[in-house]
Write a protein that holds these residues in place. Structure first.
Motif, PDB file in Angstrom:
ATOM      1  N   UNK A 103       2.018   8.690 -15.168  1.00  0.00           N
ATOM      2  CA  UNK A 103       0.606   8.294 -15.137  1.00  0.00           C
ATOM      3  C   UNK A 103       0.150   7.638 -16.435  1.00  0.00           C
ATOM      4  N   UNK A 104       0.748   8.013 -17.552  1.00  0.00           N
ATOM      5  CA  UNK A 104       0.371   7.369 -18.811  1.00  0.00           C
ATOM      6  C   UNK A 104       0.839   5.923 -18.840  1.00  0.00           C
ATOM      7  N   UNK A 134       0.817  -1.201   0.000  1.00  0.00           N
ATOM      8  CA  UNK A 134       0.000   0.000   0.000  1.00  0.00           C
ATOM      9  C   UNK A 134       0.856   1.259   0.000  1.00  0.00           C
ATOM     10  N   UNK A 135       0.319   2.302  -0.629  1.00  0.00           N
ATOM     11  CA  UNK A 135       0.931   3.634  -0.599  1.00  0.00           C
ATOM     12  C   UNK A 135       0.526   4.324   0.720  1.00  0.00           C
ATOM     13  N   UNK A 136       1.287   5.316   1.174  1.00  0.00           N
ATOM     14  CA  UNK A 136       2.451   5.918   0.513  1.00  0.00           C
ATOM     15  C   UNK A 136       3.783   5.245   0.814  1.00  0.00           C
ATOM     16  N   UNK A 137       3.760   4.197   1.688  1.00  0.00           N
ATOM     17  CA  UNK A 137       5.018   3.516   1.999  1.00  0.00           C
ATOM     18  C   UNK A 137       5.618   2.888   0.748  1.00  0.00           C
ATOM     19  N   UNK A 138       4.742   2.391  -0.114  1.00  0.00           N
ATOM     20  CA  UNK A 138       5.168   1.810  -1.387  1.00  0.00           C
ATOM     21  C   UNK A 138       4.465   2.578  -2.499  1.00  0.00           C
ATOM     22  N   UNK A 139       5.168   2.820  -3.568  1.00  0.00           N
ATOM     23  CA  UNK A 139       4.601   3.567  -4.681  1.00  0.00           C
ATOM     24  C   UNK A 139       4.031   2.599  -5.719  1.00  0.00           C
ATOM     25  N   UNK A 140       3.282   3.148  -6.656  1.00  0.00           N
ATOM     26  CA  UNK A 140       2.563   2.338  -7.636  1.00  0.00           C
ATOM     27  C   UNK A 140       3.455   1.361  -8.406  1.00  0.00           C
ATOM     28  N   UNK A 176      -2.364  11.500  -6.464  1.00  0.00           N
ATOM     29  CA  UNK A 176      -1.378  11.013  -7.433  1.00  0.00           C
ATOM     30  C   UNK A 176       0.044  11.158  -6.891  1.00  0.00           C
ATOM     31  N   UNK A 177       0.322  12.239  -6.185  1.00  0.00           N
ATOM     32  CA  UNK A 177       1.638  12.423  -5.588  1.00  0.00           C
ATOM     33  C   UNK A 177       1.910  11.398  -4.494  1.00  0.00           C
ATOM     34  N   UNK A 178       0.848  10.924  -3.849  1.00  0.00           N
ATOM     35  CA  UNK A 178       1.020   9.953  -2.776  1.00  0.00           C
ATOM     36  C   UNK A 178       1.293   8.556  -3.312  1.00  0.00           C
ATOM     37  N   UNK A 179       0.832   8.267  -4.535  1.00  0.00           N
ATOM     38  CA  UNK A 179       1.037   6.920  -5.075  1.00  0.00           C
ATOM     39  C   UNK A 179       2.179   6.861  -6.101  1.00  0.00           C
ATOM     40  N   UNK A 180       2.640   8.028  -6.565  1.00  0.00           N
ATOM     41  CA  UNK A 180       3.707   8.066  -7.568  1.00  0.00           C
ATOM     42  C   UNK A 180       4.740   9.136  -7.204  1.00  0.00           C
ATOM     43  N   UNK A 181       6.007   8.758  -7.279  1.00  0.00           N
ATOM     44  CA  UNK A 181       7.063   9.757  -7.090  1.00  0.00           C
ATOM     45  C   UNK A 181       7.199  10.660  -8.309  1.00  0.00           C
TER      46      UNK A 181
END
Length: 280
Positions: free
Chosen positions: A203-204, A73-79, A193-198
């Motif tokens: 996103x594309x 799970x985020x935000x500890x781990x990113x997408x 989106x910032x929480x799940x992706x650095x």
């Protein structure tokens, strides 16, 4: 009280990676049909026990077993890490897991609710579609390129505002029971989106394009028409482009209508089971 036969187990995906599962046995012990279930929670909260028992009961009585998965799970781990983890799980099932569960074939159905549906759909980028007999998407999405995800959510702002200090406390104390507040904070601030992706430019890469939508396996889609959390337009677009799909529109404002309205939910799960049986 509903009595459903279950077992919990943990497997090693790699030298340093383990995954936890909850397995719900079909009432017909001779069935070979497996549904791999991915829970919802905006990639931030939730667990493999979030599917209400009344629906599990309907599914297992219809002759299908359910393999429910925990995932990072985020935000500890990113997408990218979450995505990789899901694909390790599916590849494990295809190579080994189906034998462990005494199935004769590595084929399976993928079932996800909300972000779980997103991960199920996204997995078709890497998993050989020949193993996926169909995908069940309850109020899911296929693309992160949506204004609803990029700006503060007006509906979520109706909840009491969550502060950064609350989010920090939940993360510092590793508190699984209040992770929903992290999601509320992210949507209230337009920071999901910032929480799940650095790197937001990705996103594309973590969305399906029209060509990929047209190559999807059979789809069962359902969504509330006035869903303010995940826009219904995403399900409508999948229904339009996927080669084989059914779409059930729900006259509701609720995102997870099957949780808030069991009567409506029961009707949709009955339709889902009928669709499933027609494909088997």
């Amino acid at each position: 009280m509903i009595k459903i036969k279950t077992s919990n187990f943990t497997i090693n995906l790699s030298e340093n990676t383990t995954a936890q599962f909850k397995y719900f046995y079909a009432e017909n012990s001779h069935t070979q049909n497996t549904i791999i279930y991915l829970h919802g929670g905006g990639l931030i909260f939730g667990n493999y026990s979030d599917l209400p028992e009344i629906y599990i009961d309907k599914i297992v009585k219809s002759g299908s077993s359910i393999l429910s998965c925990e995932y990072l799970l985020a935000p500890e781990y990113k997408l990218p890490e979450i995505y990789s983890f899901i694909n390790k799980i599916l590849n494990w099932y295809i190579s080994t897991g189906y034998r462990l569960l005494q199935k004769s074939s590595p084929e399976f159905f993928l079932f996800g609710r909300s972000s779980g549906a997103y991960l199920a759909l996204l997995s078709t980028k890497l998993i050989d579609i020949k193993y996926i007999k169909g995908i069940i998407s309850f109020y899911g999405y296929y693309s992160l390129q949506d204004a609803a995800f990029m700006y503060p959510s007006q509906s979520v702002q109706k909840h009491p505002l969550i502060s950064q200090s609350i989010v920090t406390s939940i993360l510092d104390n590793n508190d699984p029971n209040n992770r929903y507040l992290i999601y509320l904070f992210a949507r209230q601030k337009g920071q999901w989106l910032n929480m799940i992706l650095d790197d937001i430019s990705l996103i594309q890469e973590y969305s399906l394009n029209e060509k990929e939508l047209k190559a999807l396996p059979p789809l069962f889609l359902t969504h509330s028409l006035r869903d303010s959390d995940v826009p219904v337009r995403q399900s409508k677009k999948m229904h339009k482009l996927a080669p084989q799909s059914v779409f059930y529109e729900i006259d509701s404002d609720d995102h997870d209508f099957d949780r808030t309205n069991p009567e409506e939910g029961t009707k949709i799960y009955s339709a889902f089971i009928q669709w499933l049986n027609e494909l088997i």
